[in-house]
Design a protein around this motif. Structure first.
Motif, PDB file in Angstrom:
ATOM      1  N   MET A 130      69.648  15.028  -1.102  1.00  0.00           N
ATOM      2  CA  MET A 130      68.666  15.127  -0.020  1.00  0.00           C
ATOM      3  C   MET A 130      67.450  15.905  -0.513  1.00  0.00           C
ATOM      4  SD  MET A 130      69.179  16.625   3.827  1.00  0.00           S
ATOM      5  CE  MET A 130      69.030  18.333   3.370  1.00  0.00           C
ATOM      6  N   SER A 131      66.281  15.258  -0.408  1.00  0.00           N
ATOM      7  CA  SER A 131      65.047  15.900  -0.860  1.00  0.00           C
ATOM      8  C   SER A 131      64.375  16.629   0.301  1.00  0.00           C
ATOM      9  CB  SER A 131      64.113  14.832  -1.426  1.00  0.00           C
ATOM     10  OG  SER A 131      62.780  15.177  -1.221  1.00  0.00           O
ATOM     11  N   VAL A 132      64.176  17.922   0.115  1.00  0.00           N
ATOM     12  CA  VAL A 132      63.596  18.733   1.196  1.00  0.00           C
ATOM     13  C   VAL A 132      62.330  19.440   0.708  1.00  0.00           C
ATOM     14  CG1 VAL A 132      63.979  20.750   2.677  1.00  0.00           C
ATOM     15  CG2 VAL A 132      65.836  19.113   2.282  1.00  0.00           C
ATOM     16  N   ILE A 133      61.317  19.468   1.586  1.00  0.00           N
ATOM     17  CA  ILE A 133      60.114  20.257   1.325  1.00  0.00           C
ATOM     18  C   ILE A 133      60.160  21.480   2.242  1.00  0.00           C
ATOM     19  CG2 ILE A 133      57.590  20.288   1.387  1.00  0.00           C
ATOM     20  CD1 ILE A 133      58.517  18.282  -0.663  1.00  0.00           C
ATOM     21  N   LEU A 134      59.958  22.653   1.654  1.00  0.00           N
ATOM     22  CA  LEU A 134      59.834  23.878   2.451  1.00  0.00           C
ATOM     23  C   LEU A 134      58.377  24.009   2.858  1.00  0.00           C
ATOM     24  CD1 LEU A 134      61.869  26.465   0.334  1.00  0.00           C
ATOM     25  CD2 LEU A 134      62.501  25.487   2.546  1.00  0.00           C
ATOM     26  N   ALA A 135      58.104  23.908   4.144  1.00  0.00           N
ATOM     27  CA  ALA A 135      56.715  23.897   4.597  1.00  0.00           C
ATOM     28  C   ALA A 135      56.387  25.138   5.415  1.00  0.00           C
ATOM     29  CB  ALA A 135      56.448  22.653   5.432  1.00  0.00           C
ATOM     30  N   ALA A 136      55.166  25.669   5.189  1.00  0.00           N
ATOM     31  CA  ALA A 136      54.671  26.804   5.970  1.00  0.00           C
ATOM     32  C   ALA A 136      53.268  26.501   6.483  1.00  0.00           C
ATOM     33  CB  ALA A 136      54.643  28.066   5.113  1.00  0.00           C
ATOM     34  N   ASP A 137      53.005  26.919   7.692  1.00  0.00           N
ATOM     35  CA  ASP A 137      51.666  26.786   8.285  1.00  0.00           C
ATOM     36  C   ASP A 137      51.142  28.194   8.550  1.00  0.00           C
ATOM     37  OD1 ASP A 137      49.386  25.603   9.552  1.00  0.00           O
ATOM     38  OD2 ASP A 137      50.331  25.954  11.498  1.00  0.00           O
ATOM     39  N   ILE A 138      50.124  28.598   7.778  1.00  0.00           N
ATOM     40  CA  ILE A 138      49.607  29.968   7.881  1.00  0.00           C
ATOM     41  C   ILE A 138      48.363  29.991   8.755  1.00  0.00           C
ATOM     42  CG2 ILE A 138      48.789  31.975   6.578  1.00  0.00           C
ATOM     43  CD1 ILE A 138      50.174  30.848   4.104  1.00  0.00           C
ATOM     44  N   GLY A 139      48.472  30.533   9.937  1.00  0.00           N
ATOM     45  CA  GLY A 139      47.343  30.656  10.842  1.00  0.00           C
ATOM     46  C   GLY A 139      46.912  32.117  10.960  1.00  0.00           C
ATOM     47  N   GLY A 140      45.882  32.355  11.753  1.00  0.00           N
ATOM     48  CA  GLY A 140      45.368  33.716  11.903  1.00  0.00           C
ATOM     49  C   GLY A 140      46.309  34.630  12.664  1.00  0.00           C
ATOM     50  N   THR A 141      47.147  34.071  13.541  1.00  0.00           N
ATOM     51  CA  THR A 141      48.024  34.920  14.347  1.00  0.00           C
ATOM     52  C   THR A 141      49.504  34.790  14.010  1.00  0.00           C
ATOM     53  OG1 THR A 141      48.101  33.238  16.077  1.00  0.00           O
ATOM     54  CG2 THR A 141      46.437  34.950  16.318  1.00  0.00           C
ATOM     55  N   LYS A 142      49.917  33.601  13.505  1.00  0.00           N
ATOM     56  CA  LYS A 142      51.332  33.473  13.137  1.00  0.00           C
ATOM     57  C   LYS A 142      51.531  32.551  11.945  1.00  0.00           C
ATOM     58  CE  LYS A 142      52.090  29.713  16.344  1.00  0.00           C
ATOM     59  NZ  LYS A 142      52.622  29.214  17.596  1.00  0.00           N
ATOM     60  N   ILE A 143      52.665  32.737  11.284  1.00  0.00           N
ATOM     61  CA  ILE A 143      53.085  31.854  10.204  1.00  0.00           C
ATOM     62  C   ILE A 143      54.318  31.108  10.702  1.00  0.00           C
ATOM     63  CG2 ILE A 143      53.822  31.679   7.786  1.00  0.00           C
ATOM     64  CD1 ILE A 143      52.695  34.542   7.389  1.00  0.00           C
ATOM     65  N   ALA A 144      54.254  29.768  10.664  1.00  0.00           N
ATOM     66  CA  ALA A 144      55.394  28.935  11.065  1.00  0.00           C
ATOM     67  C   ALA A 144      55.950  28.271   9.819  1.00  0.00           C
ATOM     68  CB  ALA A 144      54.955  27.882  12.068  1.00  0.00           C
ATOM     69  N   ALA A 145      57.260  28.064   9.781  1.00  0.00           N
ATOM     70  CA  ALA A 145      57.860  27.408   8.610  1.00  0.00           C
ATOM     71  C   ALA A 145      59.063  26.591   9.021  1.00  0.00           C
ATOM     72  CB  ALA A 145      58.260  28.435   7.560  1.00  0.00           C
ATOM     73  N   ALA A 146      59.385  25.585   8.208  1.00  0.00           N
ATOM     74  CA  ALA A 146      60.549  24.733   8.470  1.00  0.00           C
ATOM     75  C   ALA A 146      60.924  24.002   7.188  1.00  0.00           C
ATOM     76  CB  ALA A 146      60.240  23.721   9.575  1.00  0.00           C
ATOM     77  N   ARG A 147      62.156  23.528   7.138  1.00  0.00           N
ATOM     78  CA  ARG A 147      62.593  22.629   6.071  1.00  0.00           C
ATOM     79  C   ARG A 147      62.330  21.206   6.562  1.00  0.00           C
ATOM     80  NH1 ARG A 147      67.853  22.555   4.205  1.00  0.00           N
ATOM     81  NH2 ARG A 147      67.156  22.773   2.046  1.00  0.00           N
ATOM     82  N   VAL A 148      61.529  20.429   5.802  1.00  0.00           N
ATOM     83  CA  VAL A 148      61.152  19.088   6.245  1.00  0.00           C
ATOM     84  C   VAL A 148      61.835  18.045   5.354  1.00  0.00           C
ATOM     85  CG1 VAL A 148      59.245  17.536   6.792  1.00  0.00           C
ATOM     86  CG2 VAL A 148      58.909  20.015   6.950  1.00  0.00           C
ATOM     87  N   ALA A 149      62.672  17.217   5.965  1.00  0.00           N
ATOM     88  CA  ALA A 149      63.362  16.159   5.231  1.00  0.00           C
ATOM     89  C   ALA A 149      62.421  14.991   4.975  1.00  0.00           C
ATOM     90  CB  ALA A 149      64.586  15.699   6.029  1.00  0.00           C
ATOM     91  N   ALA A 150      62.854  14.068   4.130  1.00  0.00           N
ATOM     92  CA  ALA A 150      62.007  12.925   3.768  1.00  0.00           C
ATOM     93  C   ALA A 150      61.645  12.081   4.986  1.00  0.00           C
ATOM     94  CB  ALA A 150      62.712  12.067   2.724  1.00  0.00           C
TER      95      ALA A 150
END
Lengths: 319, 319
Positions: free
Chosen positions: A1-21
């Motif tokens: 299973m290929s997974v991308i670790l993704a983060a979204d860095i904004g001015g007030t919060k950082i969100a992250a998740a493991r995103v599958a294909a």
């Protein structure tokens, strides 16, 4: 299973998740506050820590959606938002890659969001207008964001708006869309037209049904945004134009102004192009950033394989 | 020697040339009047005859730059200009290919021109605004024109212009750039502001230095075009924006209006983007159409070769 670790860095919060294909977000999204005032190094550290907490089997690469103007090739922040101290110049891709121990691919948050919407709507060509405090967005052409010669593609809030005549835009210019149709702009128009000085947020305007100036400010903001959306659709001919951001939840009369003005701007060749309101959250930018990383990581891996095998890069075309 | 036979079909004339791989036009350009009133079949016949007269060794394919909205995949005219009778629906690629006996590739004239300018300026990302009787253009992204979901990409004359408030555009909408900054629009503004009713062409306005309304009309048209160009540069971030067409030779005060307004619209991230005035002629569209044909003909030939050899189409990327 290929997974991308993704983060979204904004001015007030950082969100992250493991995103599958398939775009699935696995265990869902985790969030931490962005340590904006502590500076860029702390923001990088918090991002690495958050991604580390998600590590699992099949992790291939890291994808980062970042606020500001971003060099997607080098992974460096070029232009900063004022919200993160010392953000400009941060070698974001390099630092997060070293911290997590995986290759990292960085894309601007507007374009990450646009790519995520393209996935959501199944569109190859899409215009995304994101109206919040300011107005940004993304132009997706042939499945790829228009990055531009200075990595500045997607600044959709800085075109002419009739309703912004004489109004100063946060960028310093006069008459731009953002000066009248962003959260900032709607409030500025309200005050310029004699609205209650006690009102200090755009949010408050939504709860004043008896305040005619408030209703007009929302209508004018929607109208300006609709005309700009129409002009972009005429120029680009996308499959769909999507309006997102906090302003997309402003309700009537904002939406009435938006839709009337949009319809009245379209030329016959594109008259059926749908305008969608989106209430997409961080999952969209995370999926978009992961798609970007998946494509580029795959291409880089392919190049390395070919080089290792001494193979020739077979290309199509060109007589 | 690989040669593309290129034709540019306009409302008043058909131009053609043999285009070498380096963009050289060999013996130069030949032209015949377009038999517009005789209908589409006659225009196709005249095009085939003109291209036949150019035949020589090494001819690989035909490239056609055509007026109207064109389906570049099927080579069919979808939307017509009013200047050629029965143009819409013409299976242009198929008919010219059968007549000449070579594969033919069709592209809209705006995009052919944009591709030619991209070659000329060595640009991968370029915005071309063509201002003549109307306003059209082309958006070149990553070396390819933005064709759009309905083959309508490049309609750059139908965005909001402050100076066009209340003015009816030839497309039927109100307030578009074309309504004030095209040849049609500049003349309409002149008459609306009390200009001499005896003046019936935009060309005449250039020779009236003592006519303040004429000078103002040219300045307003330039200003509207400059602001639109600036908004497109903010959104797209191209390497260069090029203004072409007959209006690009309007001189001062048109050019002063154009440049002031352009500079005053740009956001800091793209403030150095050059705006060039072009006096390019038919050679640019011919070279652009030939480039389009060369790419697509090469790709098609590659696919056929691979199929014949039973080879696999090796592609980059995608994890």
């Amino acid at each position: 299973m290929s997974v991308i670790l993704a983060a979204d860095i904004g001015g007030t919060k950082i969100a992250a998740a493991r995103v599958a294909a398939d775009g699935g977000l696995g265990a869902g999204i985790v969030e931490v506050p962005t340590p904006s005032r502590d500076g860029a190094a702390s923001v990088v550290e918090a991002t690495v820590r958050l991604l580390d907490s998600l590590r699992g089997p099949g992790d291939e690469a890291v994808a980062i959606s970042a606020a500001g103007v971003v060099d997607t090739v080098g992974g460096t922040v070029l232009g900063a938002t004022s919200s993160i101290a010392g953000w400009a110049g941060t070698r974001l891709g390099e630092l997060v890659s070293a911290g997590v121990g995986l290759p990292a691919w960085v894309v601007g948050d507007g374009n990450a969001f646009g790519l995520g919407l393209a996935l959501e709507y199944g569109a190859v060509n899409l215009v995304a207008l994101v109206a919040g405090t300011g107005i940004g967005g993304s132009l997706i052409v042939g499945g790829e964001p228009v990055l531009g010669a200075h990595h500045a593609g997607g600044h959709l809030g800085h075109a002419v708006a009739l309703e912004a005549a004489g109004m100063v835009c946060p960028c310093g210019r006069v008459g731009h869309l953002e000066a009248v149709a962003s959260g900032y702009g709607i409030l500025a128009w309200y005050h310029a037209q004699g609205g209650d000085p006690g009102v200090t947020t755009t949010r408050e305007l939504l709860d004043r049904p008896g305040d005619e100036v408030a209703q007009a400010a929302l209508g004018v903001g929607g109208s300006a945004l609709g005309a700009a959306a129409g002009g972009l659709v005429n120029a680009f001919d996308p499959e769909v134009v999507v309006v997102a951001g906090s302003i997309a939840r402003a309700g009537d009369p904002w939406e009435a102004g938006l839709r009337t003005s949009y319809t009245n701007t379209l030329i016959p060749a594109v008259a059926g192009t749908p305008l969608e309101l989106s209430t997409a959250g961080p999952e969209t930018a995370l999926r978009g950033a992961a798609l970007h990383a998946r494509k580029h990581h795959g291409a880089a891996a392919g190049q390395i394989r070919r080089t290792a095998l001494g193979g020739r890069n077979e290309e199509e075309g060109g007589a």
